[in-house]
Design a protein around this motif. Sequence first.
Motif, PDB file in Angstrom:
ATOM      1  N   GLN A 212      16.391  -4.110  -7.488  1.00  0.00           N
ATOM      2  CA  GLN A 212      17.758  -4.308  -7.027  1.00  0.00           C
ATOM      3  C   GLN A 212      18.804  -3.894  -8.060  1.00  0.00           C
ATOM      4  O   GLN A 212      20.008  -3.974  -7.771  1.00  0.00           O
ATOM      5  N   LEU A 213      18.359  -3.465  -9.229  1.00  0.00           N
ATOM      6  CA  LEU A 213      19.311  -3.000 -10.234  1.00  0.00           C
ATOM      7  C   LEU A 213      19.929  -1.677  -9.813  1.00  0.00           C
ATOM      8  O   LEU A 213      19.444  -0.991  -8.910  1.00  0.00           O
ATOM      9  N   ASN A 214      21.012  -1.314 -10.451  1.00  0.00           N
ATOM     10  CA  ASN A 214      21.724  -0.071 -10.136  1.00  0.00           C
ATOM     11  C   ASN A 214      20.787   1.115 -10.331  1.00  0.00           C
ATOM     12  O   ASN A 214      20.268   1.346 -11.427  1.00  0.00           O
ATOM     13  N   PRO A 215      20.593   1.930  -9.287  1.00  0.00           N
ATOM     14  CA  PRO A 215      19.650   3.051  -9.416  1.00  0.00           C
ATOM     15  C   PRO A 215      20.226   4.269 -10.118  1.00  0.00           C
ATOM     16  O   PRO A 215      19.515   5.269 -10.292  1.00  0.00           O
ATOM     17  N   VAL A 216      21.475   4.226 -10.487  1.00  0.00           N
ATOM     18  CA  VAL A 216      22.088   5.388 -11.135  1.00  0.00           C
ATOM     19  C   VAL A 216      21.428   5.626 -12.503  1.00  0.00           C
ATOM     20  O   VAL A 216      21.273   4.689 -13.298  1.00  0.00           O
ATOM     21  N   SER A 217      21.065   6.865 -12.750  1.00  0.00           N
ATOM     22  CA  SER A 217      20.430   7.208 -14.026  1.00  0.00           C
ATOM     23  C   SER A 217      21.501   7.373 -15.094  1.00  0.00           C
ATOM     24  O   SER A 217      22.376   8.245 -14.997  1.00  0.00           O
ATOM     25  N   GLN A 218      21.448   6.524 -16.087  1.00  0.00           N
ATOM     26  CA  GLN A 218      22.429   6.596 -17.165  1.00  0.00           C
ATOM     27  C   GLN A 218      22.281   7.888 -17.969  1.00  0.00           C
ATOM     28  O   GLN A 218      23.272   8.460 -18.429  1.00  0.00           O
ATOM     29  N   SER A 219      21.060   8.351 -18.131  1.00  0.00           N
ATOM     30  CA  SER A 219      20.860   9.606 -18.861  1.00  0.00           C
ATOM     31  C   SER A 219      21.450  10.790 -18.103  1.00  0.00           C
ATOM     32  O   SER A 219      21.993  11.725 -18.713  1.00  0.00           O
ATOM     33  N   SER A 220      21.405  10.763 -16.746  1.00  0.00           N
ATOM     34  CA  SER A 220      22.000  11.859 -15.965  1.00  0.00           C
ATOM     35  C   SER A 220      23.516  11.887 -16.140  1.00  0.00           C
ATOM     36  O   SER A 220      24.128  12.961 -16.269  1.00  0.00           O
ATOM     37  N   VAL A 221      24.131  10.705 -16.146  1.00  0.00           N
ATOM     38  CA  VAL A 221      25.583  10.638 -16.366  1.00  0.00           C
ATOM     39  C   VAL A 221      25.933  11.160 -17.760  1.00  0.00           C
ATOM     40  O   VAL A 221      26.904  11.916 -17.934  1.00  0.00           O
TER      41      VAL A 221
END
Length: 390
Positions: A212-221
Motif C-alpha cells: 500500500q506504499l506509494n508505488p512511485v519510483s524515487q530513483s526514476s524521479v
Amino acid sequence: MANNNESSPQKEELVKVKAEKDVIESSATHSESTPSGAAKKKSSGNGLLWFVVIILFLIVLGMAGAGYWYYMQQQSASKDSESALQTTTSQLNTIERERAGLVASIDKVARTNQALESTVAELKAQNEKLTLQAESTLEQLNNMEGRRPADWLIAEADYLVRMAGRKLWLENDVRTAILLLVNADKRLKSLADPSVLPVRANLAEDIQTLQQLNPVSQSSVALALTGMIAQIDKLPLDTFEKPEDANAEDTTLSESADDWQENLAKVWRSLVNDFLTVKTIEGPVEPVLSLEAQFLAKEQLRLQLMHAQTAALQGDAGLYSQSLQYAQTLIIEKFDTEKNQVTGFVDALQNLIATDVSRPIPTELASQKPLERLLDSRVKQVFGQGASAL
C-alpha cells in the motif's frame, strides 16, 4: 744434525792427513840426518808426498762438494716439509670450519625437529578436539530426529525477514522487501504446521502494508531531474534583442557619382541606427540581464533542481515540492517563456510537482519478533542444550 754428521768424516780425514804429514816430516827429518848419498831417495819421497797431498786435497774437495750437495738437498726437503705443513694446516682449518658448519646445521635441524614435534602435538590436540566436536554435533543431529527439516525452514524464513528489513530501512527498496517476505511465507507454508499460522498472519500484514506504499519510483524521479539539469544551459533567457525594423530604408549605395548626396545620407542613417535603437515595451520596465545575472539565474535553477533530486531520494515531499515550485518561479521570471524549449521544460516541471514522492516506511515489521520467538523455541533451544553438554 745433518751438519754434525757431515763434519765428523771431514775431521777424521783431516786427522789422517795431519798424521801422514807428521810421518812425512819425521821421515824428512830422518832423511836430513842421513848422509848426502841418499839425496836421490829423498827427491822420490817428496814426489810421492806431493802426490799423496794432492790426492788427499781432491778427496777433501769431493767430500766438501758432497757435503754441500747433501746440505742443499736437506734445505729443499725442509722447504717441501714446510710447504706440506702449511697445506696440511690449511686443510685442517677448512675441515674445522666445515665441522663447525655441520655442527650448526645439526643444531638447526634439532631445533626444527623440536618445533615440528611441538606442532605435531598441537595438531594432535586440535584433531582430538575437532573429533569431540564432530561427535557432539552428530549426537545433536541425531537428537533432532524428524524435526530438522521444519526447524531449518523456520531459520530460513527468519533470515529472509531480516534481509527484508535491511532492504527496507537501509536501501528503501520496497519491492525487494516484499519479495523476501513472500518467500519467507512460502517457507512457513511448506511446513504444514498449524503452530506457524500466527507468524504467517503477521507476514501477510507486513506484505499488505508494504504494497500500500506509494508505488512511485524515487530513483526514476531523480533520474528525470538529472536529465532536466543537463538541459539548463540550453534554455534561452529573457534578454534584450535588437528588434527588426520592417520599415527600414534601403541603405544600398548607388554607383553613380551624381547621387553622392543621397549616398552620404544613407551612410549617416546606417551609422545612427547601429548606435541607437528604440524598443517599445508595454508594462513595467525591467532592467536588462547582465552576463553575471544570466549565469546566476541558471545556477539558481540548477541548485533548486538538485535540492529536489535529493529530497526525492529521501522521500521528503515538503522539500521536494518547495524546490520545484521555486524552480518554476525562476523559469517564469528569468527565461524566455515564448520559446518551445522553455515551455516544454515548464510542462515537465509541473508533472514532477504533481508527483508524490513521499513514502512512509514502517519502523518495524510485525512478523520479525514472533518469528524470532518461534525460532528460539524450535531451533536455538536444541543447539543451546548441545553447547551446554560440551
